[in-house]
Design a protein around this motif. Structure first.
Motif, mmCIF file in Angstrom:
data_model
loop_
_atom_site.group_PDB
_atom_site.id
_atom_site.type_symbol
_atom_site.label_atom_id
_atom_site.label_comp_id
_atom_site.label_asym_id
_atom_site.label_seq_id
_atom_site.Cartn_x
_atom_site.Cartn_y
_atom_site.Cartn_z
ATOM 1 N N CYS A 92 17.508 -43.798 6.839
ATOM 2 C CA CYS A 92 18.921 -44.140 6.738
ATOM 3 C C CYS A 92 19.275 -44.423 5.281
ATOM 4 C CB CYS A 92 19.273 -45.341 7.620
ATOM 5 S SG CYS A 92 18.390 -46.864 7.219
ATOM 6 N N ILE A 93 20.552 -44.385 5.017
ATOM 7 C CA ILE A 93 21.105 -44.721 3.703
ATOM 8 C C ILE A 93 22.092 -45.857 3.907
ATOM 9 C CG2 ILE A 93 22.670 -43.927 1.877
ATOM 10 C CD1 ILE A 93 19.996 -42.662 1.487
ATOM 11 N N LEU A 94 22.004 -46.862 3.045
ATOM 12 C CA LEU A 94 22.924 -47.986 3.078
ATOM 13 C C LEU A 94 23.774 -47.929 1.816
ATOM 14 C CD1 LEU A 94 22.028 -49.303 5.670
ATOM 15 C CD2 LEU A 94 19.969 -48.951 4.318
ATOM 16 N N PRO A 95 25.045 -47.546 1.933
ATOM 17 C CA PRO A 95 25.897 -47.503 0.742
ATOM 18 C C PRO A 95 26.199 -48.911 0.246
ATOM 19 C CG PRO A 95 26.876 -46.287 2.589
ATOM 20 C CD PRO A 95 25.737 -47.090 3.129
ATOM 21 N N ALA A 96 26.256 -49.051 -1.062
ATOM 22 C CA ALA A 96 26.520 -50.367 -1.669
ATOM 23 C C ALA A 96 27.276 -50.187 -2.975
ATOM 24 C CB ALA A 96 25.205 -51.093 -1.918
ATOM 25 N N PRO A 118 29.116 -45.752 -6.290
ATOM 26 C CA PRO A 118 28.281 -46.306 -5.216
ATOM 27 C C PRO A 118 26.790 -46.089 -5.446
ATOM 28 C CG PRO A 118 30.111 -45.064 -4.291
ATOM 29 C CD PRO A 118 30.104 -44.800 -5.775
ATOM 30 N N ILE A 119 26.028 -47.027 -4.933
ATOM 31 C CA ILE A 119 24.571 -46.937 -4.900
ATOM 32 C C ILE A 119 24.196 -46.566 -3.465
ATOM 33 C CG2 ILE A 119 22.434 -48.286 -4.990
ATOM 34 C CD1 ILE A 119 23.718 -49.997 -7.165
ATOM 35 N N TYR A 120 23.248 -45.657 -3.328
ATOM 36 C CA TYR A 120 22.775 -45.241 -2.006
ATOM 37 C C TYR A 120 21.356 -45.767 -1.816
ATOM 38 C CZ TYR A 120 26.940 -42.388 -2.049
ATOM 39 O OH TYR A 120 28.247 -41.991 -2.093
ATOM 40 N N LEU A 121 21.252 -46.900 -1.116
ATOM 41 C CA LEU A 121 19.963 -47.547 -0.884
ATOM 42 C C LEU A 121 19.204 -46.803 0.210
ATOM 43 C CD1 LEU A 121 21.252 -51.238 -0.830
ATOM 44 C CD2 LEU A 121 20.147 -50.059 -2.748
ATOM 45 N N ALA A 122 17.934 -46.524 -0.043
ATOM 46 C CA ALA A 122 17.099 -45.799 0.910
ATOM 47 C C ALA A 122 16.442 -46.768 1.888
ATOM 48 C CB ALA A 122 16.027 -45.010 0.160
ATOM 49 N N GLY A 123 16.471 -46.404 3.142
ATOM 50 C CA GLY A 123 15.821 -47.208 4.157
ATOM 51 C C GLY A 123 15.380 -46.358 5.326
ATOM 52 N N PHE A 124 14.944 -47.022 6.367
ATOM 53 C CA PHE A 124 14.635 -46.366 7.631
ATOM 54 C C PHE A 124 14.869 -47.383 8.732
ATOM 55 C CE2 PHE A 124 10.645 -47.895 5.847
ATOM 56 C CZ PHE A 124 10.112 -48.653 6.888
ATOM 57 N N TYR A 125 14.986 -46.878 9.961
ATOM 58 C CA TYR A 125 15.319 -47.778 11.068
ATOM 59 C C TYR A 125 14.434 -47.496 12.275
ATOM 60 C CZ TYR A 125 18.016 -43.832 12.922
ATOM 61 O OH TYR A 125 18.405 -42.604 13.403
ATOM 62 N N ASP A 126 14.436 -48.465 13.183
ATOM 63 C CA ASP A 126 13.666 -48.366 14.415
ATOM 64 C C ASP A 126 14.330 -49.276 15.442
ATOM 65 O OD1 ASP A 126 11.710 -47.705 16.238
ATOM 66 O OD2 ASP A 126 10.041 -48.363 15.001
ATOM 67 N N LEU A 127 13.944 -49.120 16.683
ATOM 68 C CA LEU A 127 14.431 -50.005 17.721
ATOM 69 C C LEU A 127 13.635 -51.308 17.651
ATOM 70 C CD1 LEU A 127 16.456 -50.107 20.078
ATOM 71 C CD2 LEU A 127 14.570 -49.434 21.575
#
Length: 194
Positions: A92-96, A118-127
């Motif tokens: 996922c990407i978290l805009p900031a 904007p900065i596009y922070l890199a992430g990942f997600y899960d349940l």
């Protein structure tokens, strides 16, 4: 390390323009985003015409010992059992607009792009805990960050957001690249009497 970032209405409009999303796609709730909050993230839209989807994501994945994990080291995330499958399949990407960090003296610093885009922070997600939950990837600090902290969030160039979301091989290369230099500022400086 990244434990707080901020978002503005202006950021939402700029992200929509950068990524060719329809106007009003992103929630325009300005303010600080902190662990334990739900925020809008950008994820891969599998099987639909649009390749980017918006998703409400909770910041923090609960570990087996019930601790909230908010960051993952880019250098080792693929090797960690807790993260390896998610970083390969659910990025996922978290805009900031920018993010905050505190130094050892508890002085708060603001970091943002030199052009204030904007900065596009890199992430990942899960349940986790029955909700889609994310962590932000971090890497070794560059020269603009080192005076404050030895870690910093991984940032993706706007031109690479789609590839980060959909191409695992490209994403793994991106998270290991040097991070851009940032503007650093503080409203005040902690002074010591000793």
């Amino acid at each position: 390390m990244c434990c707080r970032y901020y978002y503005s209405d202006k950021t939402a409009y700029e992200v929509e323009d950068d990524l060719h999303l329809f106007r009003g796609a992103l929630a325009t709730c300005a303010g600080d985003i902190t662990p334990g909050m739900v925020t809008t993230g950008l994820v891969r839209n599998k099987g639909a015409r649009a390749d980017i989807a918006l998703s409400e994501l909770f910041w923090g994945i609960t570990s087996r010992d019930k601790k909230l994990i908010i960051n993952a080291r880019a250098e080792s995330a693929t090797e960690k059992t807790m993260f390896s499958e998610s970083i390969k399949n659910r990025r996922c990407i978290l805009p900031a607009a920018g993010f905050y960090e505190w130094d050892a003296g508890k002085t708060k610093f603001v970091f943002k792009r030199t052009d204030e885009k904007p900065i596009y922070l890199a992430g990942f997600y899960d349940l986790s805990e029955n909700r889609d939950s994310f962590v932000i990837l971090t890497t070794a600090a560059n020269a603009s960050m080192k005076p404050v902290h030895d870690r910093m969030p991984v940032m993706i160039d706007k031109e690479n957001v789609r590839d980060y979301l959909k191409d695992t091989f490209a994403a793994m290369e991106m998270i290991n690249k040097p991070m851009p230099e940032l503007d650093r500022s503080s409203d005040y400086e902690q002074l010591s009497l000793f």
